[in-house]
Design an enzyme around this catalytic site. Sequence first.
Site, PDB file in Angstrom:
ATOM      1  N   HIS A  19      45.132  33.973  33.923  1.00  0.00           N
ATOM      2  CA  HIS A  19      44.914  34.155  35.266  1.00  0.00           C
ATOM      3  C   HIS A  19      45.028  32.668  35.789  1.00  0.00           C
ATOM      4  O   HIS A  19      44.225  32.047  35.607  1.00  0.00           O
ATOM      5  CB  HIS A  19      43.801  34.786  35.637  1.00  0.00           C
ATOM      6  CG  HIS A  19      43.723  36.224  35.218  1.00  0.00           C
ATOM      7  ND1 HIS A  19      44.120  37.319  35.979  1.00  0.00           N
ATOM      8  CD2 HIS A  19      43.400  36.698  33.812  1.00  0.00           C
ATOM      9  CE1 HIS A  19      43.867  38.293  35.186  1.00  0.00           C
ATOM     10  NE2 HIS A  19      43.381  38.086  33.896  1.00  0.00           N
ATOM     11  N   HIS A 197      45.766  45.182  32.507  1.00  0.00           N
ATOM     12  CA  HIS A 197      44.630  45.321  31.761  1.00  0.00           C
ATOM     13  C   HIS A 197      44.047  46.782  31.835  1.00  0.00           C
ATOM     14  O   HIS A 197      44.073  47.723  32.821  1.00  0.00           O
ATOM     15  CB  HIS A 197      43.495  44.598  32.801  1.00  0.00           C
ATOM     16  CG  HIS A 197      43.753  43.212  32.748  1.00  0.00           C
ATOM     17  ND1 HIS A 197      44.927  42.489  33.238  1.00  0.00           N
ATOM     18  CD2 HIS A 197      42.765  42.144  32.766  1.00  0.00           C
ATOM     19  CE1 HIS A 197      44.523  41.058  33.268  1.00  0.00           C
ATOM     20  NE2 HIS A 197      43.379  40.971  32.839  1.00  0.00           N
ATOM     21  N   GLU A 200      39.310  47.064  28.672  1.00  0.00           N
ATOM     22  CA  GLU A 200      38.267  45.847  28.700  1.00  0.00           C
ATOM     23  C   GLU A 200      36.930  46.290  28.769  1.00  0.00           C
ATOM     24  O   GLU A 200      36.271  46.173  27.852  1.00  0.00           O
ATOM     25  CB  GLU A 200      38.804  44.699  29.620  1.00  0.00           C
ATOM     26  CG  GLU A 200      37.771  43.668  29.530  1.00  0.00           C
ATOM     27  CD  GLU A 200      38.049  42.647  31.074  1.00  0.00           C
ATOM     28  OE1 GLU A 200      38.887  43.001  31.858  1.00  0.00           O
ATOM     29  OE2 GLU A 200      37.614  41.381  30.820  1.00  0.00           O
ATOM     30  N   ASP A 278      42.651  34.008  29.082  1.00  0.00           N
ATOM     31  CA  ASP A 278      42.207  34.800  30.391  1.00  0.00           C
ATOM     32  C   ASP A 278      41.693  34.022  31.475  1.00  0.00           C
ATOM     33  O   ASP A 278      42.677  33.496  32.424  1.00  0.00           O
ATOM     34  CB  ASP A 278      40.887  35.422  29.922  1.00  0.00           C
ATOM     35  CG  ASP A 278      40.926  36.860  30.786  1.00  0.00           C
ATOM     36  OD1 ASP A 278      41.738  37.189  31.718  1.00  0.00           O
ATOM     37  OD2 ASP A 278      39.938  37.889  30.567  1.00  0.00           O
TER      38      ASP A 278
HETATM   39  N1  ADE Z   1      40.949  38.806  36.718  1.00  0.00           N
HETATM   40  C1  ADE Z   1      40.764  37.657  36.308  1.00  0.00           C
HETATM   41  N2  ADE Z   1      40.260  37.975  35.054  1.00  0.00           N
HETATM   42  C2  ADE Z   1      40.020  39.135  34.716  1.00  0.00           C
HETATM   43  C3  ADE Z   1      39.471  39.846  33.538  1.00  0.00           C
HETATM   44  N3  ADE Z   1      39.495  39.650  32.342  1.00  0.00           N
HETATM   45  N4  ADE Z   1      39.606  41.172  33.675  1.00  0.00           N
HETATM   46  C4  ADE Z   1      40.062  41.742  35.014  1.00  0.00           C
HETATM   47  N5  ADE Z   1      40.389  41.092  35.925  1.00  0.00           N
HETATM   48  C5  ADE Z   1      40.549  39.966  35.862  1.00  0.00           C
HETATM   49 ZN    ZN Z   2      42.628  38.993  32.425  1.00  0.00          ZN
END
Ligand code: ADE
Ligand code: ZN
Length: 337
Positions: A19, A197, A200, A278
């Site tokens: 990101h 995503h 997670e 990330d």
């Molecule tokens: N936005 C930035 N990093 C993130 C992550 N690891 N999971 C979800 N949204 C995000």
């Molecule tokens: Zn992410």
Amino acid sequence: MTPTRDWLRALPKAELHLHLEGSLEPEMMFELAARNGVALPFASVEEIRAAYRFDKLDDFLAIYYQGMSVLLTRRDFRDLTHAYLRRAHADGVRHVEVFFDPQGHTARGVPFATVIEGITQGLAEGERDFGISSRLILCFLRHLSEREAFETLDAARPHLSHIAGVGLDSSELGHPPSKFTRVFAAARELGLRVVAHAGEEGPPAYVAEALDLLHIERLDHGNRAMEDQTLVARLRDSGMTLTVCPLSNLRLCVVKDIAQHPLRAMLRAGLRVTVNSDDPAYFGGYVLDNYMAMIEALGLDREDVLRLVANSLQGSFLPAPKIAELLAQLHDLGRTG
Ligand code: ADE
Ligand code: ZN
């Protein structure tokens, strides 16, 4: 032989889960706050770093959205992007597919065009200065509504020549992929690539929804898919690329201990896993740090690492001849050192 950092640095790698706003280092946050006259609730870089203690994803997201409030001008987005590429170059990254969160900026009154023009300039100058190729992925914030996601897709229309795909990020629990089925269908109609995503913090069912309803081409994280063997077989048999982020998982308590990270089990299950950073400014490491953490904690050998690096190239949205060229370089370099 145990893979060393120098050997690994020389390998041609792709980073597929980054990101841009998560690469905003505290030093740059202060610099941009001063440049733009934005007040920060921290007195020093040390104070900011001390605040980066998270029990879960939402703890991090609150501070992440606050941090990005210093990004206001085209120059800010250009500088952020260029700084990330400089750092990725130092790790031997040759290709990046980066996420950005336009809704984190348009909600503060920053025009979509400012964001994309700055990032695009940073990517072009980064390619010129560091030889790193790139793709840009627009993420919808899943805690916001479907309507707001459609508005963002509309805002992106004049800029589609700079956008390779769409993704889905932000607070996962309670915001399943099914909420965005229609907007992802519209994005696919526009010829955009699709990733999301999932798994997670969310359950395996969210991963299944991302496959069945969003028709993702790549799965970001996917850790919790490991709880469902049918899903694991499906991911393996379809050759789905997973963009795994070990230090992020540790800092967001997705794993209790780095030694318990599922990456090795994912590799052994035949999943096409990759290693990524990330939000490196928040999680204490860029991509090489993530590889090294896995090598040290899980005892990965050179063959494992070569597989992970090859997966990063094969899982990218680069054209097939370019992937073949990088894989050939990887093959040659992987045997040396
Ligand atoms: N936005 C930035 N990093 C993130 C992550 N690891 N999971 C979800 N949204 C995000
Ligand atoms: Zn992410």
